[in-house]
Motif scaffolding. Structure first.
Motif, PDB file in Angstrom:
ATOM      1  N   TYR A  64       0.824  -1.212   0.000  1.00 30.05           N
ATOM      2  CA  TYR A  64       0.000   0.000   0.000  1.00 30.05           C
ATOM      3  C   TYR A  64       0.858   1.263   0.000  1.00 30.05           C
ATOM      4  N   ALA A  65       1.970   1.233   0.750  1.00 28.52           N
ATOM      5  CA  ALA A  65       2.790   2.434   0.871  1.00 28.52           C
ATOM      6  C   ALA A  65       3.544   2.753  -0.415  1.00 28.52           C
ATOM      7  N   PHE A  66       4.025   1.720  -1.113  1.00 28.75           N
ATOM      8  CA  PHE A  66       4.873   1.937  -2.287  1.00 28.75           C
ATOM      9  C   PHE A  66       4.229   1.479  -3.595  1.00 28.75           C
ATOM     10  N   SER A  67       2.925   1.154  -3.567  1.00 29.07           N
ATOM     11  CA  SER A  67       2.199   0.702  -4.755  1.00 29.07           C
ATOM     12  C   SER A  67       2.854  -0.533  -5.377  1.00 29.07           C
ATOM     13  N   LEU A  68       3.216  -1.466  -4.547  1.00 29.08           N
ATOM     14  CA  LEU A  68       3.837  -2.726  -4.992  1.00 29.08           C
ATOM     15  C   LEU A  68       2.801  -3.837  -4.892  1.00 29.08           C
ATOM     16  N   GLU A  69       1.894  -3.874  -5.873  1.00 21.99           N
ATOM     17  CA  GLU A  69       0.803  -4.836  -5.821  1.00 21.99           C
ATOM     18  C   GLU A  69       1.278  -6.281  -5.857  1.00 21.99           C
ATOM     19  N   ALA A  70       2.460  -6.507  -6.446  1.00 22.64           N
ATOM     20  CA  ALA A  70       2.958  -7.886  -6.558  1.00 22.64           C
ATOM     21  C   ALA A  70       3.205  -8.524  -5.194  1.00 22.64           C
ATOM     22  N   LEU A  71       3.473  -7.717  -4.161  1.00 24.08           N
ATOM     23  CA  LEU A  71       3.727  -8.272  -2.837  1.00 24.08           C
ATOM     24  C   LEU A  71       2.515  -9.002  -2.283  1.00 24.08           C
ATOM     25  N   THR A  72       1.325  -8.496  -2.602  1.00 27.26           N
ATOM     26  CA  THR A  72       0.104  -9.166  -2.157  1.00 27.26           C
ATOM     27  C   THR A  72      -0.496 -10.040  -3.250  1.00 27.26           C
ATOM     28  N   GLY A  73      -0.251  -9.682  -4.517  1.00 28.26           N
ATOM     29  CA  GLY A  73      -0.815 -10.469  -5.607  1.00 28.26           C
ATOM     30  C   GLY A  73      -0.205 -11.850  -5.731  1.00 28.26           C
ATOM     31  N   TYR A  74       1.025 -12.006  -5.252  1.00 25.50           N
ATOM     32  CA  TYR A  74       1.695 -13.306  -5.329  1.00 25.50           C
ATOM     33  C   TYR A  74       2.136 -13.771  -3.949  1.00 25.50           C
ATOM     34  N   SER A  75       1.365 -13.406  -2.944  1.00 29.41           N
ATOM     35  CA  SER A  75       1.728 -13.764  -1.568  1.00 29.41           C
ATOM     36  C   SER A  75       1.622 -15.264  -1.304  1.00 29.41           C
ATOM     37  N   SER A  76       0.783 -15.954  -2.060  1.00 34.67           N
ATOM     38  CA  SER A  76       0.642 -17.393  -1.839  1.00 34.67           C
ATOM     39  C   SER A  76       1.950 -18.134  -2.097  1.00 34.67           C
ATOM     40  N   HIS A  77       2.778 -17.630  -3.012  1.00 36.22           N
ATOM     41  CA  HIS A  77       4.046 -18.296  -3.308  1.00 36.22           C
ATOM     42  C   HIS A  77       5.022 -18.144  -2.146  1.00 36.22           C
ATOM     43  N   VAL A  78       4.964 -17.015  -1.462  1.00 35.99           N
ATOM     44  CA  VAL A  78       5.797 -16.847  -0.273  1.00 35.99           C
ATOM     45  C   VAL A  78       5.326 -17.807   0.822  1.00 35.99           C
ATOM     46  N   ALA A  79       4.015 -17.955   0.968  1.00 35.13           N
ATOM     47  CA  ALA A  79       3.482 -18.898   1.954  1.00 35.13           C
ATOM     48  C   ALA A  79       3.906 -20.327   1.625  1.00 35.13           C
ATOM     49  N   ILE A  80       3.892 -20.668   0.346  1.00 28.60           N
ATOM     50  CA  ILE A  80       4.328 -22.008  -0.067  1.00 28.60           C
ATOM     51  C   ILE A  80       5.800 -22.209   0.266  1.00 28.60           C
ATOM     52  N   ALA A  81       6.624 -21.191   0.021  1.00 27.17           N
ATOM     53  CA  ALA A  81       8.050 -21.287   0.342  1.00 27.17           C
ATOM     54  C   ALA A  81       8.265 -21.448   1.845  1.00 27.17           C
ATOM     55  N   ILE A  82       7.473 -20.740   2.655  1.00 24.86           N
ATOM     56  CA  ILE A  82       7.609 -20.854   4.107  1.00 24.86           C
ATOM     57  C   ILE A  82       7.196 -22.249   4.572  1.00 24.86           C
ATOM     58  N   GLY A  87      -8.265 -16.201 -14.991  1.00 27.81           N
ATOM     59  CA  GLY A  87      -7.684 -15.622 -16.197  1.00 27.81           C
ATOM     60  C   GLY A  87      -6.487 -14.735 -15.920  1.00 27.81           C
ATOM     61  N   ARG A  88      -5.844 -14.918 -14.768  1.00 24.76           N
ATOM     62  CA  ARG A  88      -4.661 -14.126 -14.404  1.00 24.76           C
ATOM     63  C   ARG A  88      -3.770 -14.992 -13.527  1.00 24.76           C
ATOM     64  N   MET A  89      -2.504 -14.601 -13.454  1.00 23.18           N
ATOM     65  CA  MET A  89      -1.549 -15.347 -12.644  1.00 23.18           C
ATOM     66  C   MET A  89      -1.612 -14.964 -11.166  1.00 23.18           C
ATOM     67  N   ALA A  90      -1.930 -13.705 -10.889  1.00 23.69           N
ATOM     68  CA  ALA A  90      -1.907 -13.216  -9.517  1.00 23.69           C
ATOM     69  C   ALA A  90      -3.067 -13.782  -8.703  1.00 23.69           C
ATOM     70  N   ASP A  91      -2.869 -13.782  -7.385  1.00 20.33           N
ATOM     71  CA  ASP A  91      -3.928 -14.258  -6.491  1.00 20.33           C
ATOM     72  C   ASP A  91      -5.075 -13.267  -6.398  1.00 20.33           C
ATOM     73  N   GLU A  92      -4.778 -11.962  -6.478  1.00 18.13           N
ATOM     74  CA  GLU A  92      -5.786 -10.919  -6.348  1.00 18.13           C
ATOM     75  C   GLU A  92      -5.666  -9.930  -7.502  1.00 18.13           C
ATOM     76  N   LEU A  93      -6.799  -9.426  -7.951  1.00 14.70           N
ATOM     77  CA  LEU A  93      -6.787  -8.441  -9.024  1.00 14.70           C
ATOM     78  C   LEU A  93      -6.371  -7.069  -8.501  1.00 14.70           C
ATOM     79  N   PHE A  94      -6.801  -6.741  -7.299  1.00 10.18           N
ATOM     80  CA  PHE A  94      -6.440  -5.473  -6.664  1.00 10.18           C
ATOM     81  C   PHE A  94      -5.966  -5.758  -5.245  1.00 10.18           C
ATOM     82  N   MET A  95      -5.290  -4.783  -4.659  1.00 10.91           N
ATOM     83  CA  MET A  95      -4.897  -4.908  -3.263  1.00 10.91           C
ATOM     84  C   MET A  95      -6.146  -4.915  -2.386  1.00 10.91           C
TER      85      MET A  95
END
Length: 323
Positions: free
Chosen positions: A207-225, A269-277
């Motif tokens: 939200y602070a830096f407009s980095l939507e990928a941090l939340t859009g692909y958060s499931s992959h970080v969870a999988i890595a953890i 129809g998209r790779m990300a987990d969420e369309l918007f933050m």
């Protein structure tokens, strides 16, 4: 193979359960009390087998005409030359015979962190699990406060942690001799804390830096953890096979991430987990400059033109089909 001889009773995983020393050959095996090595096994005959010196001096195990015989590498045999690495099965008992001259390797380096065992790590793990359960319950609570919901969330979280840690402790006891329940609870609690910490930090940074990928692909970080948690569980069970476990967990994480990407593409129809933050914070936490209204309206106009063109093309195509 030189005397004295050591008869080893083996577990399914190859660990030695018991050693019995016999000074000389022949060695008689069976369930009867007149044997040199008594088998407490209902599937062993009273006089089952005998180990004698062969013509070349090597010990030879000979079956004494029993119903179940002597099994080696899944096959029944009547006579077998034994080396120090030969494993045989009599009834349901796995055995191995080694002489006093059998070579053994040097001692292994102890990489076990003995300080992270017992009650204190287990208590810390339970506290982390409970904190995770309460915090996630609070995040999802959209109704008026009711204590029972938080108590149920806490109970479910602690119960799940005990089941997960207990399963790994059972595997640790089965394959590594010690249960180490406290450490497994600590590993699980740290994994949940890492997932929760990433969710909070990534949402704030996105939200602070407009980095939507941090939340859009958060499931992959969870999988890595999760893969990392499994790695530390496996490393606790068998601390000397870290490279093999690391490779297996890496492959597991890649497969999980790949399946997640494929599932998102097929369902949304998209790779990300969420369309918007999905997490909005106070405007004071914004660091990136906000987009102007004119810029937003320009993007909307461009999107409208593209959609109108696609709609017109579709209507034209439908009209052509009718003709």
């Amino acid at each position: 193979m030189n005397a004295p001889y050591f008869i080893e009773t083996l577990a399914r995983n190859g660990d030695v359960l018991h050693r019995h020393q016999v000074d000389s050959l022949p060695i008689r095996f069976g369930r009867g009390y007149d044997n040199d090595f008594i088998l407490d096994d209902a599937f062993a005959a009273p006089r089952h087998a005998v180990l004698e010196a062969g013509d070349d001096g090597q010990p030879v195990l000979r079956d004494l005409g029993t119903k179940n015989g002597v099994v080696h590498l899944g096959r029944r045999t009547t006579s077998l030359v034994l080396t120090g690495d030969t494993v045989i099965r009599i009834g349901h008992t796995s055995l191995r015979v080694r002489g006093a001259d059998f070579p053994v390797g040097p001692e292994m380096v102890d990489r076990t962190m003995h300080g992270w065992e017992g009650g204190i790590p287990g208590l810390v793990g339970l506290l982390l699990i409970g904190a995770f359960a309460l915090f996630t319950t609070w995040l999802s609570d959209t109704q008026s406060f009711q204590l029972i919901r938080y108590l149920l969330g806490l109970a479910y979280g602690i119960g799940a942690g005990l089941v997960w840690g207990g399963a790994w402790a059972f595997a640790n006891r089965l394959f590594g001799r010690h249960a180490r329940l406290g450490r497994h609870l600590f590993i699980f609690g740290c994994g949940l804390a890492a997932i929760l910490a990433y969710k909070i930090v990534s949402s704030a940074a996105a939200y602070a830096f407009s980095l939507e990928a941090l939340t859009g692909y958060s499931s992959h970080v969870a999988i890595a953890i999760v893969a990392g948690v499994i790695f530390f569980h496996l490393g606790t069970v068998k601390p000397h096979q870290t490279r093999r476990f690391a490779l297996a967990c890496l492959v597991l994480a890649l497969i999980g991430s790949g399946l997640t990407l494929i599932s998102n593409q097929q369902r949304y129809g998209r790779m990300a987990d969420e369309l918007f933050m999905s997490v909005l914070m106070p405007p004071s936490t914004r660091v990136s400059p906000d987009h102007k209204v004119d810029e937003f309206m320009g993007d909307v106009a461009a999107m409208k033109a593209r959609l109108d063109a696609e709609r017109a093309k579709k209507i034209k195509g439908d009209g052509g089909d009718d003709d």
